[in-house]
Scaffold this motif. Sequence first.
Motif, PDB file in Angstrom:
ATOM      1  N   PHE A 156       0.871  -1.059   0.005  1.00  0.00           N
ATOM      2  CA  PHE A 156      -0.060  -0.068  -0.023  1.00  0.00           C
ATOM      3  C   PHE A 156       0.928   0.910  -0.087  1.00  0.00           C
ATOM      4  N   GLU A 157       1.891   1.117   0.812  1.00  0.00           N
ATOM      5  CA  GLU A 157       2.850   2.520   1.011  1.00  0.00           C
ATOM      6  C   GLU A 157       3.557   2.561  -0.509  1.00  0.00           C
ATOM      7  N   THR A 158       3.980   1.402  -1.018  1.00  0.00           N
ATOM      8  CA  THR A 158       4.585   1.699  -2.392  1.00  0.00           C
ATOM      9  C   THR A 158       3.819   2.239  -3.562  1.00  0.00           C
ATOM     10  N   VAL A 159       2.552   1.614  -3.331  1.00  0.00           N
ATOM     11  CA  VAL A 159       1.708   2.367  -4.404  1.00  0.00           C
ATOM     12  C   VAL A 159       1.330   3.857  -4.172  1.00  0.00           C
ATOM     13  N   VAL A 160       1.085   4.414  -3.033  1.00  0.00           N
ATOM     14  CA  VAL A 160       1.091   5.837  -2.604  1.00  0.00           C
ATOM     15  C   VAL A 160       2.248   6.456  -3.037  1.00  0.00           C
ATOM     16  N   LYS A 161       3.360   5.924  -2.537  1.00  0.00           N
ATOM     17  CA  LYS A 161       4.619   6.849  -2.973  1.00  0.00           C
ATOM     18  C   LYS A 161       4.803   6.962  -4.429  1.00  0.00           C
ATOM     19  N   ALA A 162       4.215   5.784  -5.163  1.00  0.00           N
ATOM     20  CA  ALA A 162       4.787   6.052  -6.651  1.00  0.00           C
ATOM     21  C   ALA A 162       3.774   6.969  -7.366  1.00  0.00           C
ATOM     22  N   ALA A 163       2.542   6.895  -6.871  1.00  0.00           N
ATOM     23  CA  ALA A 163       1.683   7.749  -7.216  1.00  0.00           C
ATOM     24  C   ALA A 163       2.019   9.219  -7.248  1.00  0.00           C
ATOM     25  N   PHE A 164       2.342   9.735  -6.041  1.00  0.00           N
ATOM     26  CA  PHE A 164       2.678  11.137  -5.542  1.00  0.00           C
ATOM     27  C   PHE A 164       4.226  11.252  -5.726  1.00  0.00           C
ATOM     28  N   SER A 165       4.983  10.386  -6.257  1.00  0.00           N
ATOM     29  CA  SER A 165       6.376  10.928  -6.706  1.00  0.00           C
ATOM     30  C   SER A 165       6.364  11.726  -7.788  1.00  0.00           C
ATOM     31  N   GLN A 166       5.083  11.719  -8.614  1.00  0.00           N
ATOM     32  CA  GLN A 166       4.899  12.673  -9.806  1.00  0.00           C
ATOM     33  C   GLN A 166       3.513  13.066  -9.791  1.00  0.00           C
ATOM     34  N   ARG A 167       3.275  13.885  -8.922  1.00  0.00           N
ATOM     35  CA  ARG A 167       1.636  13.997  -8.575  1.00  0.00           C
ATOM     36  C   ARG A 167       1.042  14.991  -9.531  1.00  0.00           C
ATOM     37  N   ARG A 168       1.811  15.550 -10.348  1.00  0.00           N
ATOM     38  CA  ARG A 168       1.283  16.314 -11.606  1.00  0.00           C
ATOM     39  C   ARG A 168       0.975  15.620 -12.726  1.00  0.00           C
ATOM     40  N   ALA A 216       2.748   8.049 -13.682  1.00  0.00           N
ATOM     41  CA  ALA A 216       3.114   8.048 -12.208  1.00  0.00           C
ATOM     42  C   ALA A 216       3.323   6.577 -11.580  1.00  0.00           C
ATOM     43  N   LEU A 217       2.710   5.383 -12.182  1.00  0.00           N
ATOM     44  CA  LEU A 217       2.605   4.515 -11.570  1.00  0.00           C
ATOM     45  C   LEU A 217       3.508   3.462 -12.493  1.00  0.00           C
ATOM     46  N   LYS A 218       4.097   3.608 -13.455  1.00  0.00           N
ATOM     47  CA  LYS A 218       5.236   3.058 -14.537  1.00  0.00           C
ATOM     48  C   LYS A 218       6.187   2.465 -13.573  1.00  0.00           C
ATOM     49  N   SER A 219       6.457   2.865 -12.225  1.00  0.00           N
ATOM     50  CA  SER A 219       7.601   2.539 -11.475  1.00  0.00           C
ATOM     51  C   SER A 219       7.245   1.184 -10.437  1.00  0.00           C
ATOM     52  N   LEU A 220       5.963   1.182 -10.434  1.00  0.00           N
ATOM     53  CA  LEU A 220       5.625  -0.017  -9.777  1.00  0.00           C
ATOM     54  C   LEU A 220       6.338  -1.581 -10.317  1.00  0.00           C
ATOM     55  N   PRO A 221       6.521  -2.366  -9.317  1.00  0.00           N
ATOM     56  CA  PRO A 221       7.028  -3.639  -9.949  1.00  0.00           C
ATOM     57  C   PRO A 221       5.968  -4.578 -10.712  1.00  0.00           C
ATOM     58  N   ASP A 255      -9.325   4.969 -12.715  1.00  0.00           N
ATOM     59  CA  ASP A 255      -9.050   5.740 -13.923  1.00  0.00           C
ATOM     60  C   ASP A 255      -7.744   6.484 -14.306  1.00  0.00           C
ATOM     61  N   LEU A 256      -6.995   5.803 -14.989  1.00  0.00           N
ATOM     62  CA  LEU A 256      -5.552   6.064 -15.098  1.00  0.00           C
ATOM     63  C   LEU A 256      -5.358   7.458 -15.683  1.00  0.00           C
ATOM     64  N   THR A 257      -6.269   8.272 -16.015  1.00  0.00           N
ATOM     65  CA  THR A 257      -6.264   9.761 -16.438  1.00  0.00           C
ATOM     66  C   THR A 257      -6.365  10.513 -15.476  1.00  0.00           C
ATOM     67  N   GLN A 258      -6.683  10.196 -14.201  1.00  0.00           N
ATOM     68  CA  GLN A 258      -6.527  11.013 -13.059  1.00  0.00           C
ATOM     69  C   GLN A 258      -5.029  10.969 -12.314  1.00  0.00           C
ATOM     70  N   ARG A 259      -5.099  12.004 -11.335  1.00  0.00           N
ATOM     71  CA  ARG A 259      -3.821  12.231 -10.696  1.00  0.00           C
ATOM     72  C   ARG A 259      -3.828  11.589  -9.291  1.00  0.00           C
ATOM     73  N   ALA A 260      -2.701  11.689  -8.693  1.00  0.00           N
ATOM     74  CA  ALA A 260      -2.769  10.991  -7.406  1.00  0.00           C
ATOM     75  C   ALA A 260      -3.749  11.571  -6.349  1.00  0.00           C
ATOM     76  N   GLU A 261      -3.823  12.984  -6.614  1.00  0.00           N
ATOM     77  CA  GLU A 261      -4.685  13.726  -5.565  1.00  0.00           C
ATOM     78  C   GLU A 261      -6.160  13.477  -5.599  1.00  0.00           C
ATOM     79  N   ASP A 262      -6.616  12.799  -6.731  1.00  0.00           N
ATOM     80  CA  ASP A 262      -7.913  12.538  -7.058  1.00  0.00           C
ATOM     81  C   ASP A 262      -8.477  11.333  -6.390  1.00  0.00           C
TER      82      ASP A 262
END
Length: 334
Positions: free
Chosen positions: A261-273, A279-284, A307-314
């Motif tokens: 869960f932490e890995t997914v959240v960190k990956a999403a917010f690492s490129q929050r814009r 942003a999630l391409k870095s997931l294993p 929806d992958l067109t959303q951003r982490a903050e959504d």
Amino acid sequence: MVRSCRSPAPRTGCQNPGRRHRQPGPQCQPTVAVGRHLAATAPVGNRLRLNRPQRQRQGLPRPRKRFGQHFLVDGGVLQDIAERVAPTPEDLVLEIGPGRGALTAPLRQRLERFVAIEIDRDLCAHLRERFPEPEVRVIEGDVLHLDLRQLLEEEQRSTLHVVANLPYNITAPVLFRLRDHADVVRRAVLTLQKEVAERLVAQPGCRAYSQLTVFLGQCARISIARLIPSTAFKPRPKVDSAVIDVEFQPGRVPVDDLRLFETVVKAAFSQRRKMLRNALKSLPAPDGTGTVTTVDLERLADEADIDLTQRAEDLSIGQFARFAAVVGAAGSSA
């Protein structure tokens, strides 16, 4: 040329050559300014006495910049915070960073016994002299290294009720440490930077919504109790503060694998814009070899209804948890 043998007339006051003698007036006397702006002619001893803070004359340790110390001095605010501390019989009250004891004093009037941890050696000595045991146990040390479970055993309590005026430079580390002990920390009343407080209570779709919001919101219910102006502190910080009420609820948002869960959240917010698609391409990858492919990512997102067109903050905390569960299940079946 014959030089005169007469002795020159004595020069007094602000007499200038070629002008009539004048008696020195008040404007010619050296003056000593008060406060920070001292005249250059003031003796060094006078400068030191004029600049010496009142706290030093009273023998109080002064704030240390390296510890990020800003002491809360507003009596009304201190009393309000103390009244928000409502422990159960099973709770051990832990005050983090008591400083000179401004909050410790009203807490002592309300509680039979509690523990205070302070990293500043001089302040510890001051606190032990001002608040002797058994009412207050003062520990000299860093709360980030304090064994909270051992402390509960020593004090024969089962849960912690934390109260603190957190230095801005350690706010996030302390919050994460409390989160890591959410099973034994029941409640916390914390004074921290207003901006951080707003991030902690932000909702999805808001710019203040952040990784910190998701991590703390997963295991705690947080609300802003009151705001505090910067004028309530000495020395005065550059920003305002807020008091938050944190009620820890382990599993408030159920998560199967907290690390994933932490890995997914960190990956999403690492490129929050950026969109989640990028942003999630870095997931294993689900099979554990390299990173996830675009095809796999879209399949996982469809399964989690993301929806992958959303951003982490959504994404809500629940959506992050659901997507992490889908990623974990895919990895187990690979």
